[in-house]
Every structure is written in structure tokens, then in C-alpha cells.
Design a protein around this motif. Structure first.
Motif, PDB file in Angstrom:
ATOM      1  N   ALA A 232       0.981  -1.189  -0.067  1.00  0.00           N
ATOM      2  CA  ALA A 232       0.118   0.246   0.258  1.00  0.00           C
ATOM      3  C   ALA A 232       0.900   1.124   0.020  1.00  0.00           C
ATOM      4  CB  ALA A 232      -1.310  -0.034   0.957  1.00  0.00           C
ATOM      5  N   GLN A 233       1.931   1.620   0.644  1.00  0.00           N
ATOM      6  CA  GLN A 233       3.140   2.604   0.853  1.00  0.00           C
ATOM      7  C   GLN A 233       3.466   2.508  -0.495  1.00  0.00           C
ATOM      8  OE1 GLN A 233       2.974   4.163   3.907  1.00  0.00           O
ATOM      9  NE2 GLN A 233       4.659   5.678   3.538  1.00  0.00           N
ATOM     10  N   VAL A 234       3.953   1.347  -0.877  1.00  0.00           N
ATOM     11  CA  VAL A 234       5.075   2.093  -2.711  1.00  0.00           C
ATOM     12  C   VAL A 234       3.508   2.105  -3.366  1.00  0.00           C
ATOM     13  CG1 VAL A 234       6.081   0.692  -4.133  1.00  0.00           C
ATOM     14  CG2 VAL A 234       6.500   0.384  -2.221  1.00  0.00           C
ATOM     15  N   LEU A 235       2.816   1.968  -2.637  1.00  0.00           N
ATOM     16  CA  LEU A 235       2.117   2.179  -4.471  1.00  0.00           C
ATOM     17  C   LEU A 235       0.886   3.073  -4.667  1.00  0.00           C
ATOM     18  CD1 LEU A 235       0.192   0.124  -6.845  1.00  0.00           C
ATOM     19  CD2 LEU A 235      -1.600  -0.274  -5.778  1.00  0.00           C
ATOM     20  N   SER A 236       0.684   3.826  -3.299  1.00  0.00           N
ATOM     21  CA  SER A 236       0.258   5.099  -2.688  1.00  0.00           C
ATOM     22  C   SER A 236       0.907   6.550  -3.561  1.00  0.00           C
ATOM     23  CB  SER A 236       0.197   5.733  -1.520  1.00  0.00           C
ATOM     24  OG  SER A 236       0.756   5.810  -0.454  1.00  0.00           O
ATOM     25  N   ARG A 237       2.623   5.907  -3.548  1.00  0.00           N
ATOM     26  CA  ARG A 237       3.159   7.166  -3.741  1.00  0.00           C
ATOM     27  C   ARG A 237       3.452   7.086  -5.327  1.00  0.00           C
ATOM     28  NH1 ARG A 237       7.075   9.005  -0.562  1.00  0.00           N
ATOM     29  NH2 ARG A 237       7.155   7.821   1.633  1.00  0.00           N
ATOM     30  N   GLU A 238       3.185   5.757  -5.603  1.00  0.00           N
ATOM     31  CA  GLU A 238       3.042   5.861  -6.990  1.00  0.00           C
ATOM     32  C   GLU A 238       1.403   6.534  -7.283  1.00  0.00           C
ATOM     33  OE1 GLU A 238       2.723   1.707  -8.600  1.00  0.00           O
ATOM     34  OE2 GLU A 238       5.267   1.013  -7.846  1.00  0.00           O
ATOM     35  N   VAL A 239       1.209   6.137  -7.811  1.00  0.00           N
ATOM     36  CA  VAL A 239       0.003   7.087  -7.378  1.00  0.00           C
ATOM     37  C   VAL A 239      -0.650   8.479  -7.420  1.00  0.00           C
ATOM     38  CG1 VAL A 239      -2.932   7.392  -6.978  1.00  0.00           C
ATOM     39  CG2 VAL A 239      -1.833   5.102  -7.420  1.00  0.00           C
ATOM     40  N   ALA A 240      -0.113   8.961  -5.897  1.00  0.00           N
ATOM     41  CA  ALA A 240       0.594  10.062  -6.035  1.00  0.00           C
ATOM     42  C   ALA A 240       1.247  10.824  -7.482  1.00  0.00           C
ATOM     43  CB  ALA A 240       1.030  10.549  -4.588  1.00  0.00           C
ATOM     44  N   TYR A 241       2.582  10.316  -7.388  1.00  0.00           N
ATOM     45  CA  TYR A 241       3.562  10.824  -8.743  1.00  0.00           C
ATOM     46  C   TYR A 241       2.569  10.929  -9.582  1.00  0.00           C
ATOM     47  CZ  TYR A 241       6.722   9.993  -4.671  1.00  0.00           C
ATOM     48  OH  TYR A 241       7.590  10.213  -3.813  1.00  0.00           O
ATOM     49  N   SER A 242       2.076  10.527 -10.033  1.00  0.00           N
ATOM     50  CA  SER A 242       1.119  10.231 -11.465  1.00  0.00           C
ATOM     51  C   SER A 242      -0.028  11.509 -11.433  1.00  0.00           C
ATOM     52  CB  SER A 242       0.226   9.061 -11.644  1.00  0.00           C
ATOM     53  OG  SER A 242      -0.846   8.973 -10.858  1.00  0.00           O
ATOM     54  N   ILE A 243      -0.284  12.451 -10.314  1.00  0.00           N
ATOM     55  CA  ILE A 243      -1.590  13.687 -10.099  1.00  0.00           C
ATOM     56  C   ILE A 243      -0.415  14.769  -9.806  1.00  0.00           C
ATOM     57  CG2 ILE A 243      -3.274  14.187  -8.807  1.00  0.00           C
ATOM     58  CD1 ILE A 243      -3.643  11.298  -8.247  1.00  0.00           C
ATOM     59  N   PRO A 244      -0.351  15.558 -11.132  1.00  0.00           N
ATOM     60  CA  PRO A 244       0.470  16.729 -10.771  1.00  0.00           C
ATOM     61  C   PRO A 244      -0.274  17.691  -9.716  1.00  0.00           C
ATOM     62  CG  PRO A 244      -0.952  17.297 -12.497  1.00  0.00           C
ATOM     63  CD  PRO A 244      -1.584  16.120 -11.452  1.00  0.00           C
ATOM     64  N   VAL A 245      -0.481  17.539  -8.046  1.00  0.00           N
ATOM     65  CA  VAL A 245      -0.760  18.369  -7.261  1.00  0.00           C
ATOM     66  C   VAL A 245      -0.560  17.616  -6.201  1.00  0.00           C
ATOM     67  CG1 VAL A 245      -2.789  18.757  -5.502  1.00  0.00           C
ATOM     68  CG2 VAL A 245      -3.393  17.777  -7.743  1.00  0.00           C
ATOM     69  N   TYR A 246      -0.803  18.735  -5.323  1.00  0.00           N
ATOM     70  CA  TYR A 246       0.697  18.645  -4.358  1.00  0.00           C
ATOM     71  C   TYR A 246       0.193  18.138  -2.747  1.00  0.00           C
ATOM     72  CZ  TYR A 246       4.741  20.420  -0.842  1.00  0.00           C
ATOM     73  OH  TYR A 246       5.219  20.568   0.031  1.00  0.00           O
ATOM     74  N   MET A 247       0.157  17.040  -2.795  1.00  0.00           N
ATOM     75  CA  MET A 247      -0.725  16.204  -1.225  1.00  0.00           C
ATOM     76  C   MET A 247       0.310  15.132  -0.354  1.00  0.00           C
ATOM     77  SD  MET A 247      -2.755  13.722  -4.521  1.00  0.00           S
ATOM     78  CE  MET A 247      -1.370  13.438  -5.094  1.00  0.00           C
ATOM     79  N   TYR A 248      -0.379  14.896   1.144  1.00  0.00           N
ATOM     80  CA  TYR A 248      -0.012  14.586   1.752  1.00  0.00           C
ATOM     81  C   TYR A 248      -0.168  12.804   1.518  1.00  0.00           C
ATOM     82  CZ  TYR A 248       0.361  18.354   4.719  1.00  0.00           C
ATOM     83  OH  TYR A 248      -0.069  20.308   5.402  1.00  0.00           O
ATOM     84  N   ILE A 249       0.766  12.250   1.335  1.00  0.00           N
ATOM     85  CA  ILE A 249       0.232  10.571   0.849  1.00  0.00           C
ATOM     86  C   ILE A 249       0.292   9.819   2.547  1.00  0.00           C
ATOM     87  CG2 ILE A 249       1.218   8.567   0.038  1.00  0.00           C
ATOM     88  CD1 ILE A 249       2.825  11.056  -1.841  1.00  0.00           C
ATOM     89  N   LYS A 250      -0.974   9.415   2.347  1.00  0.00           N
ATOM     90  CA  LYS A 250      -0.835   8.397   3.433  1.00  0.00           C
ATOM     91  C   LYS A 250      -1.181   6.434   3.359  1.00  0.00           C
ATOM     92  CE  LYS A 250      -3.504  11.219   5.224  1.00  0.00           C
ATOM     93  NZ  LYS A 250      -4.533  11.594   6.642  1.00  0.00           N
ATOM     94  N   SER A 251      -0.766   5.686   4.201  1.00  0.00           N
ATOM     95  CA  SER A 251      -1.474   4.582   3.920  1.00  0.00           C
ATOM     96  C   SER A 251      -1.794   3.808   5.433  1.00  0.00           C
ATOM     97  CB  SER A 251      -0.387   3.349   2.923  1.00  0.00           C
ATOM     98  OG  SER A 251       0.791   3.474   4.149  1.00  0.00           O
ATOM     99  N   TRP A 252      -2.223   2.579   5.105  1.00  0.00           N
ATOM    100  CA  TRP A 252      -2.440   1.920   6.174  1.00  0.00           C
ATOM    101  C   TRP A 252      -1.449   2.049   7.585  1.00  0.00           C
ATOM    102  CZ3 TRP A 252      -1.138  -2.287   8.716  1.00  0.00           C
ATOM    103  CH2 TRP A 252      -0.705  -3.690   7.275  1.00  0.00           C
TER     104      TRP A 252
END
Length: 413
Positions: A232-252
Motif C-alpha cells: 500500500a505504501q509503495v503503490l500510494s506513492r506511485e499513484v500520488a506521483y502520477s497526479i500533478p497536485v501537492y498532496m499528503y500521502i498516507k497509507s494504513w
């Protein structure tokens, strides 16, 4: 049936009664020690496996696997971002949400908790908390009226029942002046009970209601469910980097990962500590065989004079020790699997006898002792115990092979 001589003699020594009763006692103690060590190790690891399964099957059904939250503002292009996340490899579903820290008030009773504004239509793609709703359901969360769903402990603490109203106080953030919190009236339309801290820290409202309260047009966060929870942690980063928005990345893993890490740490420590217990039991075989060698010195001398080689003599005592190890390992594995398969029932029986609960559902996410047997672990533990018992025979077997017949039988050169 033909059997090699060392195997025949070794098995006969294993079953024969010793002249010295203390040797027999040590031999039985070594077997029982291996049985106990192997059984306890299997039961302990099965309990840890059970906790790990309960974490995946229960806690992770109500806690989103991964979340993306905008640092400031909201997701402007919410629909396109949702479509992009859902199309990402390894993502099973996504749903928008808004989180608010609020204070609930009913008469003189107050409770602070996190209000999660969700989209009922897509929330089931991300979590399965609806199956823990005791009264009502997502369909009662209406965008037109202020309805909310609370955990049973929170509703009980506030003294409200389904259908009654409660005040929600929302702080005014962003102003330099101290302002009174905004007050909204909500109707309790449902309650849920999952177990653990989720029941006392989380409440749900409709996302459109939250948008009106906060003057927003879009969600501030998107939760999504992944295929492999450990990634989940790795995938959440991959998804976040594909979106051009400044975001907090969190996982369980960042919010609830300490539970998983604790389980893994306890499991590793249990492996090491209880294998040492098994090792101690196995090395009781050393004592048994050393005394057996001393008891059988004249027999060994006779066998050597009859032409038996050193390796054949060593094999006799290796077989004797291996027999004890095999008996202990197999009986321990059978006992361990029986206890592990009935662990929850035994634990409940002990709780009923003592009249108290050892695992509280209000603190942990389960109120019972889970158990799951991993047969690969059982095989590994049994083999390790058996190998240890064979290793323990090496020194006594070498000692036996070095006995000199002339000294033992009283011959002179």
C-alpha cells in the motif's frame, strides 16, 4: 525384514530399559522437553498468524489502504483524478472524502472525534465498514438533511439513540481573532461497532453536507483500496506521483502499521526464544547418550572386537538420539496443531472460568484469541527440532567410537 545392524541396535537401545533409572528419566525428560517446546512454538506462531489474519480481514476492511489529501484547498478536477486512480494497476477502488475534527454535544455530554464525510455510493469500493453498522446504513446518510452515523460507544457516551438530534461544533480556522465555533444540528441515523479505537474516534456524514459546511465544491481527499495490502505504501506513492497536485500521502502502514510491526516482532522473538527452548530439550539428549555410552562401554568394546567400524558405532548412538528427537518432534507437532486448532475455544473457556475478559474489544480490534495454523511453519519447526536432536548426538557418538576394547575388557598387550 532386513535392517542395517546400526539401525537395529540403535532402535533396540532406544526401547530397552536402562540399568540406571536416572538415564531412563533423562531420556523421557528430553522427549517431553522437545514435545513441549515444539507444541508451544506452533501454538504461539498460530496465535500470531491469527492476529495477522484478523488485522487483514477485519481492521483493514474499515481502514482505507491508502489516502491522498491535498495540502491546501481541494481537488479541482476530482472526477478525472478519481478515474486516473481507479485505472492504476493494483488499485481496486477509490472514493472521495473530507475529514473534519469536530466536537459533538448532547446536553452536558461532549465528545471530540474525527468526522469523515463520505460518498455512500463509492465508499463500499474502499471499505467494508457498512457490514459493522448495527442500526441504519449508508443509504440513510442523506445530502439533504444533516444525518450522521456514530460508533455505539460514542452514542452511549453522549446518551443519544437513533432518531435523536445532536449538536456538532466546528472550529473556525484561519482567522486571527478568537471566534466561537459554528454549530450544526445532526440526526443520528445509524450506529456501528467494529471493535477497537475506530468505534470511539470516528463518525460519518454525507460528503455533500460537509461541502456545504466548509464552503467547498470538491473533496479534499481520495481514499483507495489496493490489491496487495503490504504494498500500500509503495503503490500510494506511485499513484500520488502520477497526479500533478501537492498532496499528503498516507497509507494504513503509517496509521495502523505499528500493529502489524508488533505482530511481526513478537513472532520473530517467539521463534528465537522457543527454538532455544527446543534446543535445550534436544541437548538433554547429550546427557542421555553420554550416560548410555558409559553404561554400554563393555557392549561397545565387544562390538569393536567383532569388527564393527567406528562409523557403524557412531550410527548406533545417532539412531538412538534421532529416535528420541523424532518422537518428540512428531508428538509435539501433533499436540501443537491440536491445541492451535482449538485455541479460541480453550481461551474462551479459561475466560469463563475466571470470569474476566483478557482481550477487550474496546481496546483491540477483536475480543477473542485468534489462531491460524500455517502448515509450512509446522513442517519447518518439526524439521528444525529433529535436526537439532541429531546434532546433539554427535559428541556422544564420537565418544563411543573412541572406546578402546583392550581397556574395557581387561586385555593386555
Amino acid at each position: 525384514m532386513f535392517r542395517p545392524l546400526p539401525l537395529f541396535i540403535g532402535l533396540r537401545y532406544s526401547k530397552a530399559k536402562h540399568k540406571n533409572k536416572f538415564v531412563s528419566f533423562i531420556s523421557m525428560a528430553s522427549i517431553f522437553g522437545i514435545i513441549l517446546g515444539v507444541a508451544v512454538l506452533i501454538v504461539g506462531l498460530s496465535a500470531m498468524n491469527g492476529f495477522e489474519k484478523a488485522l487483514r480481514d477485519q481492521l483493514l476492511t474499515v481502514v482505507p489502504h491508502a489516502e491522498l489529501e491535498v495540502v491546501k484547498g481541494e481537488f479541482k478536477d476530482e472526477s478525472a483524478i478519481l478515474s486516473k486512480i481507479r485505472a492504476h494497476k493494483g488499485v481496486l477502488g477509490a472514493s472521495p472524502y473530507i475529514v473534519m475534527n469536530a466536537l459533538l454535544q448532547k446536553d452536558i455530554n461532549m465528545k471530540a472525534l474525527q468526522m469523515r464525510a463520505i460518498t455512500p455510493e463509492s465508499e463500499t469500493q474502499v471499505t467494508a465498514i457498512e457490514q459493522y453498522i448495527k442500526q441504519g446504513g449508508w443509504e440513510l446518510l442523506s445530502a439533504n438533511e444533516n444525518s450522521l452515523i456514530l460508533g455505539e460507544p460514542v452514542a452511549k457516551q453522549l446518551g443519544i439513540e437513533v432518531g435523536q438530534s445532536v449538536s456538532l461544533l466546528l472550529p473556525q480556522i484561519g482567522s486571527t481573532k478568537l471566534k466561537a465555533p459554528r454549530k450544526f444540528t445532526f440526526i443520528l441515523t445509524g450506529t456501528f461497532r467494529m471493535g477497537g479505537q475506530v468505534d470511539t474516534t470516528l463518525g460519518f456524514i454525507h460528503i455533500n453536507t460537509a461541502k456545504k459546511m466548509l464552503n467547498l465544491n470538491h473533496a479534499t481527499g481520495i481514499a483507495f483500496k489496493v490489491e496487495d495490502v503490504l504494498q500500500a505504501q509503495v503503490l500510494s506513492r506511485e499513484v500520488a506521483y502520477s497526479i500533478p497536485v501537492y498532496m499528503y500521502i498516507k497509507s494504513w502502514i503509517t496509521s495502523q502499521g505499528y500493529l502489524y510491526q508488533d505482530i511481526q516482532m513478537v513472532k520473530s522473538l517467539m521463534y528465537v526464544i522457543l527454538l532455544l527452548v527446543v534446543a535445550v530439550a534436544c541437548f538433554n539428549i547429550v546427557s542421555t547418550l553420554v550416560m548410555a555410552v558409559n553404561e554400554k562401554r563393555s557392549d561397545i568394546a565387544i562390538l569393536k572386537t567383532m569388527g564393527m567400524g567406528k562409523w557403524s558405532l557412531r550410527a548406533i548412538f545417532i539412531v538412538q538420539g534421532a529416535f528420541n528427537g523424532l518422537m518428540g518432534s512428531l508428538l509435539g507437532a501433533l499436540l501443537g496443531m491440536y491445541l492451535a486448532s482449538n485455541l479460541s475455544q480453550f481461551f474462551s473457556a479459561v475466560e469463563n472460568i475466571l470470569g474476566r475478559k483478557f482481550i477487550s474489544g474496546d481496546i483491540y480490534f477483536i475480543d477473542y484469541l485468534p489462531s491460524q495454523i500455517n502448515y509450512d511453519q509446522v513442517i519447518i519447526i518439526t524439521l528444525i527440532a529433529f535436526v537439532m536432536s541429531i546434532v546433539a548426538t554427535i559428541y556422544p557418538a564420537w565418544t563411543a567410537s573412541n572406546i578402546e576394547p583392550a581397556k574395557e575388557l581387561g586385555y593386555s598387550h
